[in-house]
Scaffold this motif. Structure first.
Motif, PDB file in Angstrom:
ATOM      1  N   ARG A   4     -10.260   2.820   4.118  1.00  0.00           N
ATOM      2  CA  ARG A   4     -10.396   4.268   3.947  1.00  0.00           C
ATOM      3  C   ARG A   4      -9.124   4.953   4.408  1.00  0.00           C
ATOM      4  O   ARG A   4      -8.295   4.355   5.107  1.00  0.00           O
ATOM      5  CB  ARG A   4     -11.572   4.819   4.752  1.00  0.00           C
ATOM      6  N   GLU A   5      -8.975   6.200   4.025  1.00  0.00           N
ATOM      7  CA  GLU A   5      -7.879   7.021   4.536  1.00  0.00           C
ATOM      8  C   GLU A   5      -8.302   7.683   5.849  1.00  0.00           C
ATOM      9  O   GLU A   5      -9.468   8.029   6.045  1.00  0.00           O
ATOM     10  CB  GLU A   5      -7.478   8.093   3.522  1.00  0.00           C
ATOM     11  N   LEU A  28       0.861   8.673   1.108  1.00  0.00           N
ATOM     12  CA  LEU A  28       0.416   8.162   2.396  1.00  0.00           C
ATOM     13  C   LEU A  28       1.587   8.099   3.368  1.00  0.00           C
ATOM     14  O   LEU A  28       2.696   7.720   2.989  1.00  0.00           O
ATOM     15  CB  LEU A  28      -0.201   6.774   2.251  1.00  0.00           C
ATOM     16  N   VAL A  47       0.835  -1.206   0.000  1.00  0.00           N
ATOM     17  CA  VAL A  47       0.000   0.000   0.000  1.00  0.00           C
ATOM     18  C   VAL A  47       0.868   1.253   0.000  1.00  0.00           C
ATOM     19  O   VAL A  47       0.641   2.186  -0.783  1.00  0.00           O
ATOM     20  CB  VAL A  47      -0.939   0.001   1.230  1.00  0.00           C
ATOM     21  N   TYR A  92      -3.608   4.897   5.862  1.00  0.00           N
ATOM     22  CA  TYR A  92      -4.594   4.075   5.146  1.00  0.00           C
ATOM     23  C   TYR A  92      -4.995   2.912   6.042  1.00  0.00           C
ATOM     24  O   TYR A  92      -4.133   2.229   6.614  1.00  0.00           O
ATOM     25  CB  TYR A  92      -4.017   3.549   3.829  1.00  0.00           C
ATOM     26  N   CYS A 142       0.180   2.985   7.246  1.00  0.00           N
ATOM     27  CA  CYS A 142      -0.886   2.031   6.957  1.00  0.00           C
ATOM     28  C   CYS A 142      -1.133   1.208   8.223  1.00  0.00           C
ATOM     29  O   CYS A 142      -0.177   0.755   8.867  1.00  0.00           O
ATOM     30  CB  CYS A 142      -0.476   1.129   5.786  1.00  0.00           C
ATOM     31  N   ASN A 150       1.498   4.143  -2.958  1.00  0.00           N
ATOM     32  CA  ASN A 150       0.828   5.407  -2.648  1.00  0.00           C
ATOM     33  C   ASN A 150       1.792   6.289  -1.852  1.00  0.00           C
ATOM     34  O   ASN A 150       1.680   6.414  -0.624  1.00  0.00           O
ATOM     35  CB  ASN A 150      -0.442   5.151  -1.841  1.00  0.00           C
TER      36      ASN A 150
END
Length: 282
Positions: free
Chosen positions: A146-147, A117, A110, A200, A120, A114
């Motif tokens: 979701r964030e 971000l 993740v 995240y 996580c 991304n």
């Protein structure tokens, strides 16, 4: 293969739990190299001997930090970050453990895909240690991925301790006297991290937190824990770490905690405003 993740593990008198915590890290299946940095805060039981046995079997993965004198959990928590060399840091304390062999891989994927971000995290099971009469519960009741923003985190700590993987460098405030003198470290760390980008949330249960009477938080008196969080709110509000906007959010979070009867309407108002904000972005 270059080192990508440092697993930050602090422990003190965890002889009942530490093997399970270490095993959860060692079972990770990854396409990258990771290390396990274990800092034993001068345990009085057999914890250190158990750690040494694992280190002898896995010298390329496990590094031990020896504390000749007990530092206390917060100073140990803060200082151990100095020994973590990875691009990412995962946290797992000595009385928690991971339950999914792909946990690190999922979270790193993740973050690698991304770059905006900052971290996580995932859900966690809260399990009563050796008490089979009580049902486990989930830490979070959020159903979908979701964030999570800095503003979201001012309401409450949404991140189970053993669930987070975040980018380095560690915020410089973590090494300050102000931070070390706080009674808890994970929530303030997340607030500091979130200044640089969102987290995240993966809605899968990938770790377990033991609930037992000797723990510093999970089985302690609710009023005692609430007062601790109120004191942390005061420290954060009076620090120079956050913008005026976020300080106002922290004040509202503190007020909600102190006056839970008012929290429903305030939370509803916040969520409506959040929804309106998101709609304007579509």
């Amino acid at each position: 293969m270059s080192l990508l993740v440092s697993v930050h593990m602090i422990t003190y008198n965890h002889e009942k739990y530490i093997a399970q915590a270490i095993e959860g890290v060692l079972m990770q299946q990854t396409t990258f190299r990771y290390e396990l940095v274990i800092s034993d805060d001068s345990s009085l039981d057999n914890t250190l001997n158990i750690i040494k046995e694992y280190q002898e079997r896995h010298p390329n993965i496990i590094r031990i930090i020896y504390r000749e004198k007990n530092l206390g959990s917060m100073r140990n928590f803060s200082d151990t970050f100095n020994y973590c060399n990875g691009k990412y840091i995962a946290i797992c304390e000595g009385d928690d453990y991971w339950t999914d062999s792909l946990k690190l891989q999922k979270q790193v994927d993740v973050l690698e895909n991304n770059p905006k971000l900052m971290g996580c995290f995932h859900n966690s099971e809260e399990r009563y240690w050796n008490d089979y009469n009580k049902a486990s519960v989930l830490y979070l009741n959020i159903g979908g991925a979701r964030e999570i923003s800095l503003q979201d985190m001012t309401i409450t700590n949404m991140v189970p301790t053993a669930s987070i993987v975040f980018r380095t460098p560690v915020p410089k405030e973590v090494f300050s006297d102000t931070f070390v003198n706080l009674p808890i470290g994970d929530w303030p760390l997340h607030l500091l991290n979130l200044r640089k980008g969102n987290y995240y949330y993966i809605p899968q249960v990938l770790s377990v937190r033991h609930l037992y009477f000797e723990s510093t938080w999970g089985m302690q008196d609710k009023i005692r824990n609430t007062n601790i969080v109120l004191n942390v709110y005061d420290s954060l509000i009076n620090s120079n770490w956050f913008s005026l906007n976020i300080i106002q959010n922290l004040k509202e979070g503190k007020d909600n905690l102190r006056n839970p009867g008012n929290s429903f309407l305030k939370t509803l108002k916040y969520r409506c405003n959040r929804l309106l904000y998101l709609l304007t972005k579509w």
